[in-house]
Design a protein around this motif. Structure first.
Motif, PDB file in Angstrom:
ATOM      1  N   TYR A 171     136.885  53.863  16.630  1.00  0.00           N
ATOM      2  CA  TYR A 171     137.283  53.942  15.311  1.00  0.00           C
ATOM      3  C   TYR A 171     137.903  55.347  14.863  1.00  0.00           C
ATOM      4  O   TYR A 171     139.118  55.366  14.405  1.00  0.00           O
ATOM      5  CB  TYR A 171     136.034  53.476  14.528  1.00  0.00           C
ATOM      6  N   LEU A 172     137.301  56.246  15.345  1.00  0.00           N
ATOM      7  CA  LEU A 172     137.769  57.826  14.944  1.00  0.00           C
ATOM      8  C   LEU A 172     138.910  58.023  15.762  1.00  0.00           C
ATOM      9  O   LEU A 172     139.711  58.670  15.473  1.00  0.00           O
ATOM     10  CB  LEU A 172     136.674  58.694  15.267  1.00  0.00           C
ATOM     11  N   ALA A 200     134.636  65.419  12.002  1.00  0.00           N
ATOM     12  CA  ALA A 200     135.895  64.965  12.595  1.00  0.00           C
ATOM     13  C   ALA A 200     137.117  65.046  12.116  1.00  0.00           C
ATOM     14  O   ALA A 200     138.183  65.765  12.856  1.00  0.00           O
ATOM     15  CB  ALA A 200     135.660  63.526  13.518  1.00  0.00           C
ATOM     16  N   MET A 201     137.260  64.499  10.761  1.00  0.00           N
ATOM     17  CA  MET A 201     138.547  64.858   9.974  1.00  0.00           C
ATOM     18  C   MET A 201     138.926  66.099   9.803  1.00  0.00           C
ATOM     19  O   MET A 201     140.079  66.484  10.076  1.00  0.00           O
ATOM     20  CB  MET A 201     138.356  63.759   8.829  1.00  0.00           C
ATOM     21  N   ALA A 202     137.918  67.089   9.281  1.00  0.00           N
ATOM     22  CA  ALA A 202     138.277  68.385   9.254  1.00  0.00           C
ATOM     23  C   ALA A 202     138.596  69.134  10.458  1.00  0.00           C
ATOM     24  O   ALA A 202     139.708  69.786  10.425  1.00  0.00           O
ATOM     25  CB  ALA A 202     136.770  68.945   8.647  1.00  0.00           C
ATOM     26  N   ASP A 203     138.149  68.802  11.670  1.00  0.00           N
ATOM     27  CA  ASP A 203     138.578  69.506  12.572  1.00  0.00           C
ATOM     28  C   ASP A 203     139.638  68.990  13.283  1.00  0.00           C
ATOM     29  O   ASP A 203     140.626  69.778  13.801  1.00  0.00           O
ATOM     30  CB  ASP A 203     137.573  69.275  13.778  1.00  0.00           C
ATOM     31  N   THR A 204     140.042  67.669  12.995  1.00  0.00           N
ATOM     32  CA  THR A 204     141.672  67.294  13.217  1.00  0.00           C
ATOM     33  C   THR A 204     142.559  67.805  12.387  1.00  0.00           C
ATOM     34  O   THR A 204     143.808  68.119  12.735  1.00  0.00           O
ATOM     35  CB  THR A 204     141.752  65.657  12.820  1.00  0.00           C
ATOM     36  N   GLN A 205     142.339  67.989  10.883  1.00  0.00           N
ATOM     37  CA  GLN A 205     143.073  68.951  10.235  1.00  0.00           C
ATOM     38  C   GLN A 205     143.509  70.398  10.754  1.00  0.00           C
ATOM     39  O   GLN A 205     144.565  70.743  10.787  1.00  0.00           O
ATOM     40  CB  GLN A 205     142.239  68.910   8.959  1.00  0.00           C
ATOM     41  N   ARG A 206     142.411  71.131  11.122  1.00  0.00           N
ATOM     42  CA  ARG A 206     142.175  72.381  11.684  1.00  0.00           C
ATOM     43  C   ARG A 206     143.154  72.549  12.793  1.00  0.00           C
ATOM     44  O   ARG A 206     144.239  73.333  13.053  1.00  0.00           O
ATOM     45  CB  ARG A 206     140.936  72.837  12.168  1.00  0.00           C
TER      46      ARG A 206
END
Length: 235
Positions: A171-172, A200-206
């Motif tokens: 999913y992620l 997970a989303m925050a680190d993807t953004q980073r």
């Protein structure tokens, strides 16, 4: 003597952090997790009213329907896909009147359309590579999976946690490339969603947005509250 009553209507806002932002004239995605109550009824109506007040230049309503297929653990992949697609159809039909109240230019994007986007494959490869080779990113994704599995076992102590872990990872790994780097690359300024970003989303953004697409892919977390009706005069 005046008394206040609650009229059952909900008001939405983007929280204190958004007060520093200029939303008028920007492009946004309203991300919809089909099956969640905060995308239905009075809360969806309040979301539409907030979008109208905010003056966005354009809104994409991203219906994350077939993404949900990985959450259906007890049926075949084919049945899970058909169920998720059907529930997306039903959500759009059920909420057509509410979405029709949008006064800003808008469009609907189904999840399969996002998966078929020419930009998707490249961003997914980068996310997969980071998960395999970047310990910090892998830890962020696995921590998000762990929270999901913990919630699942609270509801169902006998759940297959190994299967749930694998499905949540699928999913992620499917979700993150679209929501963060791909939409930022395509010029979206904001993602609107009723919950804070996952780790997970925050680190993807980073990793994939902050430096490559500065100012894009900002997260607008919706907040809801009941509002009081006008005061009634008691005799």
């Amino acid at each position: 003597m005046s008394t206040y009553t609650i009229d059952g209507r909900t008001k939405a806002n983007f929280g204190e952090a958004a007060k520093q932002l200029t939303l008028a004239g920007t492009r946004a995605v309203l991300l919809v997790s089909v099956g969640q109550r905060y995308h239905e009824g009075d809360k969806l109506r309040a979301t539409v009213e907030l979008v109208n007040r905010s003056g966005f230049a354009h809104l994409t309503i991203a219906v994350a329907d077939t993404l949900q297929r990985t959450n259906y653990l007890g049926i075949s992949p084919e049945d899970a896909y058909a169920k998720a697609l059907r529930e997306g159809d039903e959500w759009l039909e059920r909420n057509d009147k509410t979405l029709g109240q949008l006064s800003v230019p808008h469009e609907v994007l189904r999840w399969d359309e996002a998966l078929e986007d020419p930009d998707y494959a490249g961003f997914r490869q980068r996310v997969e590579h980071a998960y395999e080779n970047d310990p910090r990113y892998r830890q962020a994704v696995d921590a998000t999976i762990g929270k999901f599995v913990d919630r699942l076992t609270l509801r169902d102590p006998g759940a297959d946690t190994e299967l749930a872990f694998r499905r949540c990872r699928e999913y992620l790994i499917e979700e993150c490339p679209i929501i963060m780097p791909m939409w930022a690359h395509q010029g979206y300024d904001h993602i609107i969603y009723p919950q804070p970003m996952t780790v997970a989303m925050a680190d993807t953004q980073r990793l994939f947005v902050t430096e490559e697409f500065p100012g894009k892919g900002g997260w607008l977390s919706l907040r809801f509250k009941k509002r009081a009706a006008a005061p009634e005069q008691a005799a």
